[in-house]
Design a protein around this motif. Sequence first.
Motif, PDB file in Angstrom:
ATOM      1  N   ALA A  30       0.828  -1.202   0.000  1.00 32.41           N
ATOM      2  CA  ALA A  30       0.000   0.000   0.000  1.00 32.41           C
ATOM      3  C   ALA A  30       0.865   1.255   0.000  1.00 32.41           C
ATOM      4  O   ALA A  30       0.601   2.210  -0.740  1.00 32.41           O
ATOM      5  N   SER A  34       1.210   4.178  -3.064  1.00 33.42           N
ATOM      6  CA  SER A  34       0.548   5.432  -2.706  1.00 33.42           C
ATOM      7  C   SER A  34       0.745   6.457  -3.809  1.00 33.42           C
ATOM      8  O   SER A  34       1.850   6.564  -4.357  1.00 33.42           O
ATOM      9  N   SER A  36       1.254   9.540  -3.667  1.00 37.06           N
ATOM     10  CA  SER A  36       2.339  10.488  -3.377  1.00 37.06           C
ATOM     11  C   SER A  36       3.706   9.857  -3.663  1.00 37.06           C
ATOM     12  O   SER A  36       4.627  10.534  -4.113  1.00 37.06           O
TER      13      SER A  36
ATOM     14  N   VAL B  16      11.477   0.248   4.089  1.00 36.80           N
ATOM     15  CA  VAL B  16      10.338   0.980   4.648  1.00 36.80           C
ATOM     16  C   VAL B  16      10.634   1.170   6.131  1.00 36.80           C
ATOM     17  O   VAL B  16      11.029   0.231   6.818  1.00 36.80           O
ATOM     18  N   LEU B  18       9.187   2.902   9.783  1.00 35.17           N
ATOM     19  CA  LEU B  18       7.984   3.421  10.432  1.00 35.17           C
ATOM     20  C   LEU B  18       8.341   3.973  11.805  1.00 35.17           C
ATOM     21  O   LEU B  18       9.170   3.393  12.519  1.00 35.17           O
ATOM     22  N   ASP B  29       1.118   8.115  12.901  1.00 35.43           N
ATOM     23  CA  ASP B  29       2.033   7.145  12.291  1.00 35.43           C
ATOM     24  C   ASP B  29       2.742   7.799  11.106  1.00 35.43           C
ATOM     25  O   ASP B  29       2.092   8.382  10.228  1.00 35.43           O
ATOM     26  N   LEU B  33       9.814   5.894   2.987  1.00 33.35           N
ATOM     27  CA  LEU B  33      10.071   4.866   1.985  1.00 33.35           C
ATOM     28  C   LEU B  33      11.275   5.302   1.162  1.00 33.35           C
ATOM     29  O   LEU B  33      11.316   6.431   0.663  1.00 33.35           O
ATOM     30  N   VAL B  56       1.307   7.799   7.536  1.00 29.31           N
ATOM     31  CA  VAL B  56       0.694   6.538   7.125  1.00 29.31           C
ATOM     32  C   VAL B  56      -0.771   6.637   7.533  1.00 29.31           C
ATOM     33  O   VAL B  56      -1.093   6.666   8.717  1.00 29.31           O
ATOM     34  N   TRP B  63      -4.443   1.474   3.232  1.00 28.88           N
ATOM     35  CA  TRP B  63      -3.362   2.294   3.754  1.00 28.88           C
ATOM     36  C   TRP B  63      -2.648   3.044   2.645  1.00 28.88           C
ATOM     37  O   TRP B  63      -2.557   2.572   1.525  1.00 28.88           O
ATOM     38  N   LYS B  64      -2.116   4.191   3.020  1.00 29.73           N
ATOM     39  CA  LYS B  64      -1.279   4.913   2.054  1.00 29.73           C
ATOM     40  C   LYS B  64      -0.291   5.815   2.786  1.00 29.73           C
ATOM     41  O   LYS B  64      -0.490   6.131   3.976  1.00 29.73           O
ATOM     42  N   LEU B  65       0.720   6.218   2.051  1.00 24.20           N
ATOM     43  CA  LEU B  65       1.687   7.169   2.580  1.00 24.20           C
ATOM     44  C   LEU B  65       1.364   8.513   1.941  1.00 24.20           C
ATOM     45  O   LEU B  65       1.368   8.630   0.721  1.00 24.20           O
ATOM     46  N   ASP B  66       1.060   9.488   2.765  1.00 26.45           N
ATOM     47  CA  ASP B  66       0.629  10.781   2.233  1.00 26.45           C
ATOM     48  C   ASP B  66       1.618  11.866   2.643  1.00 26.45           C
ATOM     49  O   ASP B  66       1.748  12.186   3.823  1.00 26.45           O
ATOM     50  N   ASP B  67       2.319  12.424   1.649  1.00 23.77           N
ATOM     51  CA  ASP B  67       3.331  13.434   1.980  1.00 23.77           C
ATOM     52  C   ASP B  67       2.775  14.855   1.951  1.00 23.77           C
ATOM     53  O   ASP B  67       3.494  15.813   2.200  1.00 23.77           O
TER      54      ASP B  67
END
Lengths: 66, 163
Positions: A30, A34, A36, B16, B18, B29, B33, B56, B63-67
């Motif tokens: 995931a 993403s 982004s 990855v 976290l 969270d 990456l 996260v 789920w996703k990684l949002d910058d």
Amino acid sequence: MITSMKKHRAEEHEAFLEELLKDKEKIIAAIKNSPSVIRKQQEAIEQLSKLKPPFPWDKDRREEAV
Amino acid sequence: MNKDTYPFRTIIDDFVYLFVSEGIHGIIDKGVLIEAIPEDKRYWFKSCYNLGLGDVTISENGWKLDDSVRSGNGDMPKIIATVARIAMDFLTKPPNSTLSFQGYLGSKSARQGKNHRNILYQRAINSNWEALSAEFSFWGVNAGQIEEYVVGKVYDQIFVKYR
């Protein structure tokens, strides 16, 4: 008192990460997919394409190889 | 680097990382990456990796990684120090790897012509320059030109490699 609070927080953090890592493969996939991340990779490729080689870090590598 | 950092967990094979940010808005969270930039025969991006930092988050698609999130958790220096620690950890692993990083350019940053996250990354580098430059080589990109990193100069993109 402060030490026990810190310990409690560390345990809380650990619990959060454990929860997140329960389904490790799913999370990794995931994250990698993403929007982004995909955009950022694309931007990195574009940015690098604009730069003129040879790159200074390659010079370091060439020197190491000699 | 002796800054206060968050402990982080590594999923080593996939690069990855976290960690959990803790601040005025509670617990968030965070994920980092590090991905290889695909090699291009013309430009030969050999062993060049890109670093992405984000929250996260879970959405309806999973789920996703949002910058793009500005969490405003009041702990940005600690987050940046943690990312710097992660970058240092990574660079000692794949041999001869170069890491590229560039902060998210949001609309506010774009309007002001400043990349705020890059400024924060650079602040962390500049304030620890003596220790970092002994172990790592840094380069900055300014108007499409790569140069050796100069403390105090603002760059669009930063590259770092373990010496």
